[in-house]
Scaffold this active site. Structure first.
Site, PDB file in Angstrom:
ATOM      1  CG  ASP A 182      -1.868   1.173   1.195  1.00 35.27           C
ATOM      2  OD1 ASP A 182      -1.453   2.284   0.813  1.00 35.27           O
ATOM      3  OD2 ASP A 182      -3.048   0.980   1.515  1.00 35.27           O
ATOM      4  CG  HIS A 183       1.443   4.266  -3.198  1.00 34.75           C
ATOM      5  ND1 HIS A 183       0.185   3.922  -3.608  1.00 34.75           N
ATOM      6  CD2 HIS A 183       1.522   5.604  -3.351  1.00 34.75           C
ATOM      7  CE1 HIS A 183      -0.454   5.014  -3.995  1.00 34.75           C
ATOM      8  NE2 HIS A 183       0.337   6.059  -3.855  1.00 34.75           N
ATOM      9  CG  HIS A 245      -4.214   4.385  -0.863  1.00 32.41           C
ATOM     10  ND1 HIS A 245      -3.283   3.367  -0.823  1.00 32.41           N
ATOM     11  CD2 HIS A 245      -4.447   4.631  -2.180  1.00 32.41           C
ATOM     12  CE1 HIS A 245      -2.986   3.027  -2.077  1.00 32.41           C
ATOM     13  NE2 HIS A 245      -3.667   3.767  -2.901  1.00 32.41           N
TER      14      HIS A 245
HETATM   15  C1  BG6 Z   1      -3.540   4.534  -6.444  1.00 33.90           C
HETATM   16  C2  BG6 Z   1      -4.869   4.610  -7.151  1.00 33.90           C
HETATM   17  O1  BG6 Z   1      -3.519   3.452  -5.560  1.00 33.90           O
HETATM   18  O2  BG6 Z   1      -3.329   5.735  -5.710  1.00 33.90           O
HETATM   19  C3  BG6 Z   1      -4.927   5.821  -8.060  1.00 33.90           C
HETATM   20  O3  BG6 Z   1      -5.056   3.437  -7.922  1.00 33.90           O
HETATM   21  C4  BG6 Z   1      -4.600   7.067  -7.297  1.00 33.90           C
HETATM   22  O4  BG6 Z   1      -6.197   5.935  -8.676  1.00 33.90           O
HETATM   23  C5  BG6 Z   1      -3.303   6.898  -6.516  1.00 33.90           C
HETATM   24  O5  BG6 Z   1      -4.459   8.121  -8.225  1.00 33.90           O
HETATM   25  C6  BG6 Z   1      -3.063   8.078  -5.585  1.00 33.90           C
HETATM   26  O6  BG6 Z   1      -1.769   8.010  -5.098  1.00 33.90           O
HETATM   27  P1  BG6 Z   1      -0.989   9.325  -4.684  1.00 33.90           P
HETATM   28  O7  BG6 Z   1       0.295   8.834  -4.098  1.00 33.90           O
HETATM   29  O8  BG6 Z   1      -0.810  10.145  -5.931  1.00 33.90           O
HETATM   30  O9  BG6 Z   1      -1.862  10.032  -3.712  1.00 33.90           O
END
Ligand code: BG6
Length: 503
Positions: A182-183, A245
């Site tokens: 989960d980045h 997230h």
């Molecule tokens: C991803 C989603 O997990 O997270 C995307 O699939 C989204 O739709 C993205 O744009 C958002 O990540 P960040 O780091 O740009 O907030």
């Protein structure tokens, strides 16, 4: 640095020609290499279907590093790419795995990798199960070193599919060997939530329903679905952002202090928090959750068409591009405190912020002449600003009884701008060192899906949406404001909370 801090690994990257590999993974590996966190003892086998020569593959990696990083030492980059080999692969073909195995053994011997293997699945999710099964069946997981698998999202599309997928992967890897990405957990300020909470005496004793009125988490995006319509139209904001997230941030804000900072202790507190999150009945979902879909509008200077007109999107789509919700915890710490979340595409700003609103002072001796006394707020800026702001009231100079609101700010970037590592850089490094703390345990994934499934189900039963219901370039539908107004609250205007302008 000890050996654990400079790990060795053979990384088998499935999806080596994909967007994630090019945008994030190669630049992250290069940064680790440049910082000396990985030494010469690493190798990468890039795996993908299309035929590429070794030269083409290496030149793609160079391009991806050069377009992401400014201060690249070209000689060092030349050495870096010598660690990469390409293998054109058919994921369902047994003999292709046999070739991969032979190649892995060769690289292992050449770079002294001690049999340590990291399988990174940056592929469409339907391949996760078959690939892990083949890896085991064809002997790629028989190794003297560690074997770990990194799985990109989405991990299933609901609880049932996630469980099925998990069982398939568990046939080849133990739970401790599975690193579910989960980045958001790799973001510096998301990792900071625990530190802010548990290392400050001025917060932890107040972090409960006696002193906190509500918590608001916003993750808004300015981009629409771009070229991802095919995936997104089946997923929607609830599954794309909330299941993972948003709920991860909620869990970090709500959890009890872990007794130690070990992977097991931290993750089990998060699981406990998610267990006390109230699962809504259908009727409750409709009262506590709002969905939206964008219609034509302007984001910045760009005119954006209706979501329904985006490429690969059904022209009658009822998929939500926005979700707002009021979450409730049934536990001692949080009973009665709403956690509000909202996230969406094509909104007014790209911003992820957490606002912790403290309760009003019980007896107010002071007042502010223009407005009511502001409540204390702790704002955690996740992105694009990174930092914290504390909103306080002080005496208005020379005016007895009058107050003025002030903000105390700390910007993570201004102190450490050059060094804030990218989420993927941290997560890959953690995985190589065997630290799974910032990856999601199956129990977290399972509970999050169960929570989200009841929302999807209630929405499905009641498909009479009034989409589109918010204009691109705004902060979502009016109903999302009404949700907070029902409790006498309102969304704090995240646009005004830019850290650089706070003093
Ligand atoms: C991803 C989603 O997990 O997270 C995307 O699939 C989204 O739709 C993205 O744009 C958002 O990540 P960040 O780091 O740009 O907030």
């Amino acid at each position: 640095m000890n050996n654990n801090q400079r790990p060795t690994a053979l990384i088998m990257l499935f999806g080596a020609t994909g967007d994630l590999a090019n945008r994030k993974l190669y630049p992250s590996l290069y940064r680790l290499y440049k910082k000396g966190k990985i030494t010469e003892r690493f190798a990468v086998i890039g795996v993908a279907r299309r035929p590429l020569t070794q030269e083409q593959f290496k030149s793609n990696i160079k391009d991806s590093v050069l377009s992401a990083i400014k201060d690249v030492d070209e000689a060092q980059l030349d050495t870096f790419v010598t660690h990469f080999t390409y293998h054109s692969h058919d994921v369902s073909n047994k003999s292709s795995y046999a070739e991969l195995k032979a190649l892995a053994e060769e690289m292992d011997a050449e770079y002294g990798l001690e049999g340590n293997r990291l399988f990174y699945l940056a592929m469409a999710p339907e391949f996760f199960g078959p690939i892990t099964q083949h890896l085991k069946a064809e002997g790629l997981t028989d190794t003297n070193g560690y074997k770990r698998v990194i799985i990109e999202k989405p991990f299933g599309t609901d609880y049932e599919t996630a469980e099925k997928l998990n069982n398939m992967i568990r046939a080849s890897f133990e739970e401790e060997e599975i690193y579910r990405i989960d980045h958001y957990l790799g973001k510096e300020m998301v990792q900071n939530i625990e530190v802010i909470r548990f290392s400050n005496m001025m917060f932890e004793p107040l972090w409960n329903n006696r002193y906190i009125s509500n918590i608001q988490i916003t993750s808004s995006e300015t981009l629409g679905v771009e070229e991802r319509g095919r995936y997104y139209d089946k997923s929607g904001a609830l599954k794309d952002m909330v299941q993972n997230h948003m709920l991860q941030m909620v869990a970090l804000l709500a959890m009890e202090p872990p007794i130690k900072l070990t992977t097991d202790e931290v993750r089990s507190e998060k699981v406990r928090a998610l267990r006390s999150l109230r699962n809504y009945s259908e009727e409750e979902v409709l009262k506590n959750f709002v969905r939206g879909q964008y219609g034509e509008g302007t984001v910045g200077d760009t005119v954006v068409a209706d979501y329904r007109k985006e490429p690969m999107v059904d022209p009658n789509s009822n998929t939500e591009t926005f979700v707002a919700g009021r979450l409730k915890f049934d536990n001692f710490r949080w009973a009665g405190v709403p956690f509000y979340i909202r996230t969406g595409k094509s909104m007014a700003a790209k911003s992820t912020k957490i606002v912790v609103q403290f309760k009003d002072i019980p007896m107010n001796l002071y007042y502010n002449p223009t407005e009511e006394l502001s409540p204390n707020l702790l704002v955690i800026h996740i992105q694009p600003d990174e930092g914290v702001t504390l909103h306080l009231n002080v005496r208005k100079s020379g005016q007895k009884g009058l107050t003025t609101p002030i903000r105390l700010s700390y910007s993570n970037k201004s102190v450490d701008r050059m060094n804030t590592p990218e989420a993927y850089e941290k997560l890959m490094y953690d995985c190589m060192r065997g630290d799974a703390t910032n990856f999601t345990h199956w129990d977290e994934v399972a509970l999050s899906w169960k929570f989200v499934d009841s929302i999807s189900k209630a929405w499905k039963e009641k498909s009479d949406t009034d989409f589109p219901n918010y204009k691109a370039g705004t902060m979502g539908p009016k109903k999302a404001d009404d949700l907070l107004a029902e409790d006498g609250n309102e969304w704090w205007p995240i646009e005004d909370f830019d850290i650089e302008t706070c003093s």
